[in-house]
Design a protein around this motif. Sequence first.
Motif, PDB file in Angstrom:
ATOM      1  N   VAL A  85      40.139  42.704  53.653  1.00 46.57           N
ATOM      2  CA  VAL A  85      41.472  43.748  53.740  1.00 46.57           C
ATOM      3  C   VAL A  85      40.814  45.116  54.237  1.00 46.57           C
ATOM      4  CG1 VAL A  85      42.941  45.162  51.926  1.00 46.57           C
ATOM      5  CG2 VAL A  85      42.260  42.708  51.582  1.00 46.57           C
ATOM      6  N   VAL A  86      41.634  45.592  55.134  1.00 47.48           N
ATOM      7  CA  VAL A  86      41.431  46.993  55.558  1.00 47.48           C
ATOM      8  C   VAL A  86      42.452  47.870  54.969  1.00 47.48           C
ATOM      9  CG1 VAL A  86      42.677  46.592  57.550  1.00 47.48           C
ATOM     10  CG2 VAL A  86      40.832  48.446  57.680  1.00 47.48           C
ATOM     11  N   LEU A  87      41.763  49.031  54.512  1.00 49.53           N
ATOM     12  CA  LEU A  87      42.759  50.284  53.865  1.00 49.53           C
ATOM     13  C   LEU A  87      42.418  51.372  54.598  1.00 49.53           C
ATOM     14  CD1 LEU A  87      41.544  49.896  50.186  1.00 49.53           C
ATOM     15  CD2 LEU A  87      43.434  48.671  51.404  1.00 49.53           C
ATOM     16  N   ILE A  88      43.684  51.825  55.109  1.00 49.44           N
ATOM     17  CA  ILE A  88      43.704  52.831  56.118  1.00 49.44           C
ATOM     18  C   ILE A  88      44.301  54.203  55.327  1.00 49.44           C
ATOM     19  CG2 ILE A  88      44.132  53.952  58.399  1.00 49.44           C
ATOM     20  CD1 ILE A  88      44.219  50.648  59.103  1.00 49.44           C
ATOM     21  N   PRO A  89      44.205  55.603  55.642  1.00 49.68           N
ATOM     22  CA  PRO A  89      44.504  56.506  54.577  1.00 49.68           C
ATOM     23  C   PRO A  89      45.902  56.947  55.658  1.00 49.68           C
ATOM     24  CG  PRO A  89      42.510  57.260  55.714  1.00 49.68           C
ATOM     25  CD  PRO A  89      42.546  55.806  55.670  1.00 49.68           C
ATOM     26  N   GLY A 132      54.247  56.071  52.375  1.00 48.20           N
ATOM     27  CA  GLY A 132      54.433  55.230  51.526  1.00 48.20           C
ATOM     28  C   GLY A 132      53.255  53.927  51.675  1.00 48.20           C
ATOM     29  N   ILE A 133      53.668  53.058  50.751  1.00 52.75           N
ATOM     30  CA  ILE A 133      52.416  51.974  50.459  1.00 52.75           C
ATOM     31  C   ILE A 133      53.181  51.010  51.536  1.00 52.75           C
ATOM     32  CG2 ILE A 133      51.608  50.263  49.103  1.00 52.75           C
ATOM     33  CD1 ILE A 133      52.016  52.343  46.903  1.00 52.75           C
ATOM     34  N   ILE A 134      52.378  50.888  52.863  1.00 46.10           N
ATOM     35  CA  ILE A 134      52.602  49.672  53.584  1.00 46.10           C
ATOM     36  C   ILE A 134      51.628  48.541  53.303  1.00 46.10           C
ATOM     37  CG2 ILE A 134      52.714  48.893  56.105  1.00 46.10           C
ATOM     38  CD1 ILE A 134      54.490  51.474  54.947  1.00 46.10           C
ATOM     39  N   ALA A 135      51.927  47.695  52.527  1.00 43.78           N
ATOM     40  CA  ALA A 135      51.098  46.405  52.024  1.00 43.78           C
ATOM     41  C   ALA A 135      51.825  45.328  51.535  1.00 43.78           C
ATOM     42  CB  ALA A 135      50.127  46.999  51.035  1.00 43.78           C
ATOM     43  N   GLY A 136      51.167  44.170  51.424  1.00 44.73           N
ATOM     44  CA  GLY A 136      51.466  42.778  50.972  1.00 44.73           C
ATOM     45  C   GLY A 136      51.864  43.033  49.290  1.00 44.73           C
ATOM     46  N   GLN A 137      52.156  42.158  48.740  1.00 40.82           N
ATOM     47  CA  GLN A 137      52.610  42.124  47.365  1.00 40.82           C
ATOM     48  C   GLN A 137      51.261  42.247  46.547  1.00 40.82           C
ATOM     49  OE1 GLN A 137      54.276  38.523  45.955  1.00 40.82           O
ATOM     50  NE2 GLN A 137      54.475  39.273  43.912  1.00 40.82           N
ATOM     51  N   ALA A 138      50.113  41.489  46.973  1.00 41.86           N
ATOM     52  CA  ALA A 138      48.917  41.607  45.960  1.00 41.86           C
ATOM     53  C   ALA A 138      48.359  43.226  46.013  1.00 41.86           C
ATOM     54  CB  ALA A 138      48.102  40.752  46.499  1.00 41.86           C
ATOM     55  N   VAL A 139      48.232  43.316  47.461  1.00 40.89           N
ATOM     56  CA  VAL A 139      47.494  44.822  47.723  1.00 40.89           C
ATOM     57  C   VAL A 139      48.430  45.998  47.081  1.00 40.89           C
ATOM     58  CG1 VAL A 139      46.533  46.240  49.592  1.00 40.89           C
ATOM     59  CG2 VAL A 139      46.161  43.596  49.572  1.00 40.89           C
ATOM     60  N   ARG A 140      49.720  45.692  47.290  1.00 37.86           N
ATOM     61  CA  ARG A 140      50.507  46.749  46.736  1.00 37.86           C
ATOM     62  C   ARG A 140      50.533  46.904  45.450  1.00 37.86           C
ATOM     63  NH1 ARG A 140      55.495  49.068  48.442  1.00 37.86           N
ATOM     64  NH2 ARG A 140      55.413  47.880  50.407  1.00 37.86           N
ATOM     65  N   GLY A 142      37.254  45.664  52.731  1.00 34.75           N
ATOM     66  CA  GLY A 142      36.812  44.907  51.669  1.00 34.75           C
ATOM     67  C   GLY A 142      36.756  43.338  51.957  1.00 34.75           C
ATOM     68  N   ARG A 143      36.083  42.612  51.278  1.00 37.93           N
ATOM     69  CA  ARG A 143      36.068  41.272  51.445  1.00 37.93           C
ATOM     70  C   ARG A 143      35.824  40.520  50.107  1.00 37.93           C
ATOM     71  NH1 ARG A 143      30.667  39.851  54.800  1.00 37.93           N
ATOM     72  NH2 ARG A 143      30.520  37.979  53.291  1.00 37.93           N
ATOM     73  N   TYR A 144      36.356  39.110  49.834  1.00 37.62           N
ATOM     74  CA  TYR A 144      36.096  38.371  48.916  1.00 37.62           C
ATOM     75  C   TYR A 144      36.381  37.084  49.541  1.00 37.62           C
ATOM     76  CZ  TYR A 144      35.696  36.061  44.605  1.00 37.62           C
ATOM     77  OH  TYR A 144      35.335  35.387  43.563  1.00 37.62           O
ATOM     78  N   GLY A 145      35.566  36.235  49.525  1.00 38.63           N
ATOM     79  CA  GLY A 145      35.688  34.810  50.190  1.00 38.63           C
ATOM     80  C   GLY A 145      36.225  34.622  51.469  1.00 38.63           C
ATOM     81  N   ALA A 146      37.438  34.228  51.766  1.00 39.96           N
ATOM     82  CA  ALA A 146      38.041  34.068  52.943  1.00 39.96           C
ATOM     83  C   ALA A 146      39.111  35.391  53.189  1.00 39.96           C
ATOM     84  CB  ALA A 146      38.746  32.915  53.231  1.00 39.96           C
ATOM     85  N   LEU A 177      43.037  38.252  47.389  1.00 33.78           N
ATOM     86  CA  LEU A 177      43.294  39.593  48.063  1.00 33.78           C
ATOM     87  C   LEU A 177      43.027  40.721  47.086  1.00 33.78           C
ATOM     88  CD1 LEU A 177      46.705  38.473  50.179  1.00 33.78           C
ATOM     89  CD2 LEU A 177      44.382  39.325  50.823  1.00 33.78           C
ATOM     90  N   VAL A 178      43.556  40.445  45.745  1.00 32.84           N
ATOM     91  CA  VAL A 178      43.190  41.562  44.651  1.00 32.84           C
ATOM     92  C   VAL A 178      41.888  41.849  44.655  1.00 32.84           C
ATOM     93  CG1 VAL A 178      43.282  41.900  42.316  1.00 32.84           C
ATOM     94  CG2 VAL A 178      45.426  41.072  43.677  1.00 32.84           C
ATOM     95  N   LYS A 179      40.947  40.796  44.616  1.00 33.53           N
ATOM     96  CA  LYS A 179      39.485  41.181  44.639  1.00 33.53           C
ATOM     97  C   LYS A 179      38.770  41.907  45.821  1.00 33.53           C
ATOM     98  CE  LYS A 179      38.695  37.078  41.402  1.00 33.53           C
ATOM     99  NZ  LYS A 179      37.789  35.885  41.159  1.00 33.53           N
TER     100      LYS A 179
END
Length: 177
Positions: free
Chosen positions: A104-108, A114-122, A97-101, A146-148
Amino acid sequence: MSNARNKRNNKNEEQGLEAGLLDRVVKIKRCAAVVKGGRRFSFAAMVVVGNGSGQVGWGYGKANEVPPSVQKAQKQASRSMIHVPLVEGSIPHQVWGRYGAARVVLIPAGAGTGIIAGQAVRAVCEACGIHDILTKSYGTNNPVTLVKATLDAMSKLRTREQIAALRGLNPDDLIEA
């Protein structure tokens, strides 16, 4: 226990949230406008709302105080919800996914990861109801973008049945990659 849950649901209803929705405040910004008498502060809040079973949305609210800005963001987030297909607590396939700069890659991931992610993506993954996922963000570390970008990636997710229907095939005829 149910008494505490009822109080929480009543609090959510007072704030304009429907019962059963989870909300996560991702970012609160303080803005200052310089006026003749000094600085006048206002606040902007970014909130992610989800039902924990595949529905998630985001909202951005501004007000002169923090609580009204969060309430405005929650209201906007509950209106902008999208459906995310879930497969056994994870996502069906890898997606970018992308928005501006922000990229984000989401991998099953397998059960128990668990959720291996930073704060916003988590925050987005938890509100959506994803329990096992690997993520990586590239570009900016701005939580709003990052959320977008995460929601852009989630909007691209498709199940096997949806892909088979688009191709005019039986889901059993799809080849595992």
